[in-house]
Write an enzyme that holds these catalytic residues in place. Structure first.
Site, short mmCIF file in Angstrom:
data_model
loop_
_atom_site.label_atom_id
_atom_site.label_comp_id
_atom_site.label_asym_id
_atom_site.label_seq_id
_atom_site.Cartn_x
_atom_site.Cartn_y
_atom_site.Cartn_z
N CYS A 29 0.80 -1.12 0.25
CA CYS A 29 0.49 0.22 0.39
C CYS A 29 1.04 1.35 0.06
O CYS A 29 1.12 1.45 1.35
CB CYS A 29 -1.27 -0.27 1.18
N CYS B 279 -0.44 4.17 2.55
CA CYS B 279 -0.77 4.43 3.43
C CYS B 279 -0.29 2.77 4.76
O CYS B 279 1.06 2.50 3.54
CB CYS B 279 -2.02 4.74 4.19
#
Lengths: 88, 212
Positions: free
Chosen positions: B116, B119
């Site tokens: 990711c 985040c």
């Protein structure tokens, strides 16, 4: 279907990663409609937007720097960030 | 002098971690204030909050491993998992909440890896808390630029004919990888196979291996 990610840089909470803006990919699948995070993040009433998984070749994303041009990166991109490209 | 060090070391030879004698941050104060208000007003009890923390802490990669082992032994389940991983997980009895899950299959020709970049999105409801490295800026930025180099640092080398697919969890979906079943594990029971499936193999930075 071929699409190009818009090359725009609006302020605020945006979930289109910078490294994919302006890049051309193909739709891998549609995963449904979700609250637009660009409104949701500010507690505005969000619209429901289609979310698509887009596949990009590493050579498209990184050019000659790509480790292997045929490897791919896939990401979820909201439809309002995509412009369709005519098949050529 | 090997121990002539101005910071004392622990018996294992590592420096002691400094006490966190710092002021609370704005958001730590906010969390405590909201929690205490909720308790004082009778909306939740401290026990309920602790129970929920314990529930979250109890989620572990063993859940995902059971899912993978079932997919390896039951072709109909594997099909269902690839078609709709959320539904298949719920049918197996896992409480995954509102999570939208996609299972990605590794094959002889394709190796998938999850990151990711924005985040630290991770299928916590199925695999528990993410490892620290998964949340590091180094992994998040490098996994999309030089996945083969990153994988080699985890001990995985793939020849150029195998396609690496990096999946960036940019929005609402969460991902789990269905690792390629090692040939030497074929024929084992579902329960035995679950012990072959590591957390890292479900993120894509490891391979299944015989239990230690």
């Amino acid at each position: 279907m071929k699409v190009r990610v818009l090359s725009q840089w609006p302020p605020g909470h945006v979930r289109t990663p910078g490294y994919l803006r302006g890049k051309v990919g193909t739709i891998e699948r549609s995963v449904g409609t979700f609250n637009n995070p660009e409104q949701n993040a500010y507690r505005l009433t969000p619209t429901k937007n289609r979310l698509l998984r887009v596949r990009f070749r590493m050579s498209e994303v990184w050019g000659p720097r790509a480790e292997n041009p045929d490897d791919v990166v896939e990401a979820e991109i909201y439809e309002h960030w995509l412009e369709p490209l005519n098949a050529s | 002098m090997p121990h002539d060090h101005h910071e004392p070391l622990s018996p294992s030879g590592h420096p002691y971690r400094a006490d966190d004698d710092r002021d609370l941050t704005y958001w730590q104060v906010m969390e405590i204030a909201v929690r205490e208000l909720l308790i004082e007003k009778g909306h939740v009890s401290a026990t309920q909050i602790q129970d929920q923390i314990n529930t979250m802490d109890a989620r572990s990669p063993a859940n995902g491993a059971r899912l993978v082992a079932k997919a390896w032994t039951d072709p109909a389940f594997k099909y269902a998992l690839i078609e709709d991983a959320s539904q298949a997980s719920r049918e197996m009895g896992f409480d995954i909440g509102p999570m939208h899950l996609i299972a990605l299959e590794n094959t002889e020709k394709v190796h998938n890896v999850i990151v990711c970049t924005l985040c630290s999105c991770y299928p916590r409801n199925l695999l528990g808390l993410p490892p620290d490295w998964y949340k590091s800026r180094a992994y998040r930025s490098r996994a999309v630029v030089e996945p083969r180099k990153v994988l080699s640092e985890f001990g995985l080398e793939f020849n150029q004919k195998i396609q690496i697919r990096v999946h960036d969890s940019t929005a609402d979906m969460r991902y789990i990888i269905l690792p390629y079943q090692p040939a030497e594990s074929v024929g084992l029971s579902e329960a035995e196979l679950a012990n072959w499936v590591t957390r890292d193999s479900m993120i894509g930075v490891g391979l299944p291996r015989p239990p230690a």
